[in-house]
Design an enzyme around this catalytic site. Structure first.
Site, PDB file in Angstrom:
ATOM      1  N   HIS A  92       0.855  -1.192   0.000  1.00  0.00           N
ATOM      2  CA  HIS A  92       0.000   0.000   0.000  1.00  0.00           C
ATOM      3  C   HIS A  92       0.885   1.233   0.000  1.00  0.00           C
ATOM      4  O   HIS A  92       1.683   1.421   0.911  1.00  0.00           O
ATOM      5  CB  HIS A  92      -0.901   0.047   1.247  1.00  0.00           C
ATOM      6  CG  HIS A  92      -1.659  -1.199   1.508  1.00  0.00           C
ATOM      7  ND1 HIS A  92      -2.011  -1.610   2.774  1.00  0.00           N
ATOM      8  CD2 HIS A  92      -2.149  -2.149   0.671  1.00  0.00           C
ATOM      9  CE1 HIS A  92      -2.668  -2.747   2.709  1.00  0.00           C
ATOM     10  NE2 HIS A  92      -2.769  -3.100   1.429  1.00  0.00           N
ATOM     11  N   GLN A  93       0.752   2.062  -1.012  1.00  0.00           N
ATOM     12  CA  GLN A  93       1.495   3.318  -1.072  1.00  0.00           C
ATOM     13  C   GLN A  93       0.488   4.459  -1.175  1.00  0.00           C
ATOM     14  O   GLN A  93      -0.455   4.369  -1.960  1.00  0.00           O
ATOM     15  CB  GLN A  93       2.449   3.337  -2.269  1.00  0.00           C
ATOM     16  CG  GLN A  93       3.428   2.175  -2.289  1.00  0.00           C
ATOM     17  CD  GLN A  93       2.876   0.929  -2.970  1.00  0.00           C
ATOM     18  OE1 GLN A  93       2.249   1.029  -4.027  1.00  0.00           O
ATOM     19  NE2 GLN A  93       3.104  -0.242  -2.399  1.00  0.00           N
TER      20      GLN A  93
END
Length: 825
Positions: A755-756
């Site tokens: 997750h960015q």
């Protein structure tokens, strides 16, 4: 070269397209029944897409013979050939007879026997992009000399007989192993980085490379079946050659609708867009290469100056969306359903259902950002992101968790963003969950993965909170291969929902294999801000190619938190927050070995992520902590995460792959990073984040033990583990306490990020953010961002639904803008 490995320590060697000369205005009717063009096919009736199949030769490379000798020696140190009979005599109990032959083959096979060094060299040369790539090349050169080997390896490289100083490939195997172990915990960061890079590339390549039959000789020994057997058998049946209605449905709902630039000619692209109701102009070129009808002149005549634009083809639409993932797909679908013409540009290609292969190696190479080898500059965190039509929603693990209330409250009150406290945002959450059919019914025990069943059982034994994870797939969908695309389309990513809506509305077109070059901005008279006029793009697989221009009334960028900042910077935007404040949700894992378990599912089978615990999440206090969930680990990714202390130890660990469960702690991070791919991706873990990961790891180890693991361990470089069945209470507690307090800095433990977010964050003023809460850029009028990059900070849970809800709200803003523009025309 290759090496034989014996437990006694002895070493035994083994053997540019031309454009039309006439400018043509193509204003076609809106006829969706004619949208499919006869592009070159990349898949046949019986096989998956050619890029996802096995048996592909290595990429070409430019390494010298001496460098390849070094690379081969390193690979054969990490994965040597081992005398299985000696191993078996020292192993209690002995392996079952049915598995003995496959184990014998696995232990006897070295990396060089499988051609792994050649594949690595080609990948490094053709695909890999990282700031430390020069270090790897330099190391291979140094290790090909005696003096460079002495510099890198010290006295371990010196022999007892003349010549005493030797190059790396001439050193005995047991000494080479000692050298790699010394690198893994070296005082010098550069040596730790070198070890991590070589370990990652060797193991990932060896366990994922496949032959023309889509097989790997090690898989049987691991208890791994390869692609989903049901899917593989289905593809062999004659009745699988077409969809139920004979319309190619089993190739995916967008089959025939996606315009693939890598296989389509320019004339076909123009004709297909015309059939979808878009206006297309192909500009005549002079001998100098410039177009006669220079678009810059036309834009200048509309009220101001603009960037230098000289495309070969111009396409006109109401809105252009760059990116097709959780943000871009939703925006495109909603705008198209509102009656406006939308074009979606996607760098990746379209793979769905029958065109999938569910092979780990080819899929990661083609459907993940950077071929699956994106990492922070210091190699401390492996970063996974989607790069295909559907983006991350096509390859994620189905978790569909709404924005937690404490996060909404923080962003609304502390950050001043009223959107997150509004009823409109709640309605957006409801809308996107309804469209994906999100549900949280528990799977039957036999459908749940070994990992998830371990979390559920361990939490119940300890009295920890445990809950079912909402998923965007039906309750009867329990596939462990969804990280390689959904084989039957039951997982409702944007390629199965909003992008289909866009195309079926008659207002949308999707162009894959397209790399956005620049946002075109027009200077406005008496205005400080530029106005977005569209996007320049070209084929993603060619540096020098025909440039296309999409002229649009509104421009939406949704390339994800890693790529959106890059496009903004290339387009001349100067906001200092672009690319900063990057959050990664760092993940730390632990493992447990379950030779016998309640479920017959192996570690890679069953629903990937169906149970979670918030025992270390601190939701009711600070809101910053770690949630506990489960990963999807097939042999390649499994191998690069587990510790390496010797070739024998590595093969022993891998032989237990199918009965080794993994559980992770995911931190809501306070630390942040800066992204400017491919040049840089830096990240600084905060002390509080390290504590959160330590607290989460402690709970994970206790969960694994309580669930009945025979042995548990961490991913610390030292390869620490403990036999739970034999350990005393005090020994177990000391082990857990040591793992909790040790920390993760200095490349001592591999961390991951799936997750960015936050790299172009939303805010209430340009001094603190890149866009306002409507998603519009502070610098460029008519430019909107609609992806994970706009999130104000770390979310603390899987972000897909939150990204979609924010994008849904942004789409409403864009539709209102287009309505006003239409009224004023």
């Amino acid at each position: 070269m290759s090496s034989r490995y014996s437990l006694g320590g002895e070493v035994h060697p083994e053997p540019a397209l031309e454009l039309t000369e006439v400018a043509i205005e193509l204003d076609g009717e809106d006829t969706m029944s004619r949208r499919s063009m006869s592009f070159r096919s990349d898949c046949d009736e019986a096989n998956s897409h050619r890029l996802l199949r096995g048996g592909r030769p290595p990429y070409p490379h430019s390494y010298s013979r001496r460098q390849m000798e070094v690379l081969t020696a390193v690979c054969d140190t990490i994965l040597p050939s081992i005398d299985f009979d000696l191993y078996k005599r020292r192993t209690v109990p002995e392996p079952p007879l049915a598995a003995e032959e496959s184990l014998r083959t696995f232990f006897a096979t070295s990396a060089s026997m499988a051609g792994t060094p050649q594949h690595i060299a080609g990948f490094i040369s053709e695909r890999m992009k990282h700031p430390l790539l020069g270090l790897l090349r330099m190391a291979l050169f140094l290790l090909s000399t005696w003096y460079g080997t002495f510099i890198c390896c010290g006295w371990l490289s010196v022999g007892t007989e003349f010549p005493y100083f030797r190059k790396f490939s001439d050193i005995e195997l047991h000494r080479r192993e000692a050298i790699l172990r010394s690198w893994s915990s070296s005082y010098f960061t550069i040596l730790r980085q070198l070890f991590n890079a070589l370990k990652f590339l060797t193991l990932l390549t060896f366990f994922t490379q496949v032959d023309q039959k889509n097989e790997n000789p090690s898989w049987a020994a691991l208890g791994y079946c390869g692609p989903d057997p049901e899917f593989a058998n289905r593809k062999k049946r004659p009745d699988h050659r077409q969809g139920k209605d004979g319309d190619g449905a089993e190739y995916g709902p967008l089959h025939g609708a996606v315009i693939d630039m890598e296989s389509a000619e320019d004339g076909d692209i123009a004709a297909s867009l015309r059939n979808s109701g878009f206006s297309v102009t192909i500009h005549r070129r002079t001998r100098s290469g410039k177009t006669v009808a220079n678009i810059m002149k036309k834009l200048k005549g509309r009220g101001g100056e603009c960037d230098d634009v000289d495309p070969a083809v111009t396409i006109r639409c109401d809105a252009v969306v760059v990116g097709s993932g959780s943000g871009g797909g939703v925006v495109a679908g909603e705008i198209a359903k509102a009656g406006y013409k939308v074009i979606v540009l996607e760098k990746g290609r379209y793979y769905a259902r029958k065109t999938l292969s569910l092979l780990e190696g080819p899929t990661i190479d083609q459907m993940y950002e950077g071929g699956g080898v994106v990492a922070t500059d210091d190699l401390g965190i492996l970063v996974l992101a989607g790069s295909t039509v559907g983006g991350g929603s096509a390859i994620n693990w189905s978790a569909s968790i709404r924005t937690p209330e404490h996060v909404r409250k923080e962003w609304s009150e502390k950050n001043g963003l009223e959107l997150f406290g509004s009823e409109a945002y709640t309605e957006a959450l409801d809308s996107v969950c309804d469209r994906m059919g999100v549900q949280a019914k528990p799977l039957r025990l036999e459908e749940e993965s070994l990992n998830s069943s371990v979390v559920r059982k361990g939490c119940l034994e300890l009295g920890y909170p445990v809950s079912d994870i909402p998923r965007n797939s039906p309750s009867d969908h329990s596939c462990g291969w969804c990280c390689f695309g959904c084989k039957d389309g039951k997982k409702k990513g944007t390629q199965e929902t909003w992008l289909v809506d866009a195309v079926e509305s008659g207002n949308g077109a999707i162009i894959s294999g397209a790399r956005a070059l620049k946002i075109v901005g027009v200077k406005q008279k008496n205005r400080a801000r530029k106005k977005a006029a569209g996007i320049l793009f070209q084929r993603a697989n060619k540096e020098k190619d025909v440039v296309y221009f999409i002229e649009s009334k509104v421009t939406i960028v949704a390339c994800g938190a890693l790529n959106t900042p890059v496009l903004l910077r290339k387009s001349g935007l100067r906001n200092p927050h672009i690319g900063r404040n990057l959050k990664l949700h760092p993940v730390q894992m632990a493992w447990g070995y379950f030779p016998e378990a309640e479920t017959n599912n192996r570690s890679y089978e069953g629903g990937i992520m169906t149970a979670m615990s918030t025992v270390a999440a601190n939701f009711s206090t600070t809101g910053y902590g770690a949630i506990i969930q489960t990963p999807a680990l097939h042999p390649g990714m499994f191998s690069v995460l587990v510790p390496w202390v010797s070739g024998l130890d590595s093969k022993e660990r891998m032989s237990r792959f199918s009965r080794t469960a993994h559980v992770f702690a995911l931190a809501r991070d306070r630390g942040s990073g800066v992204v400017d791919l491919p040049r840089s991706l830096s990240y600084q873990l905060a002390k509080e984040d390290e504590e959160s990961l330590g607290n989460g790891l402690e709970k994970v180890l206790r969960i694994l033990a309580a669930a009945g693991a025979e042995e548990i361990g961490t991913h610390h470089v030292g390869g620490e583990r403990i036999n739970v069945k034999r350990a005393s209470y005090n020994e177990f507690e000391r082990f857990v306490a040591r793992a909790k307090e040790r920390g993760v800095r200095g490349l001592s433990t591999p961390l991951c990020s799936a997750h960015q977010m936050g790299s172009c964050r939303m805010g209430v003023n340009p001094e603190e953010s890149v866009v306002d809460e409507r998603g519009e850029s502070w610098e460029v009028e008519g430019l909107y961002l609609a992806d994970a990059s706009v999130l104000p900070g770390a979310l603390g849970v899987n972000p897909m639904v939150t990204i979609m809800a924010v994008a849904h709200c942004t789409s409403k803003v864009v539709v209102d803008v287009l309505k006003r523009k239409k009224r004023t025309q």
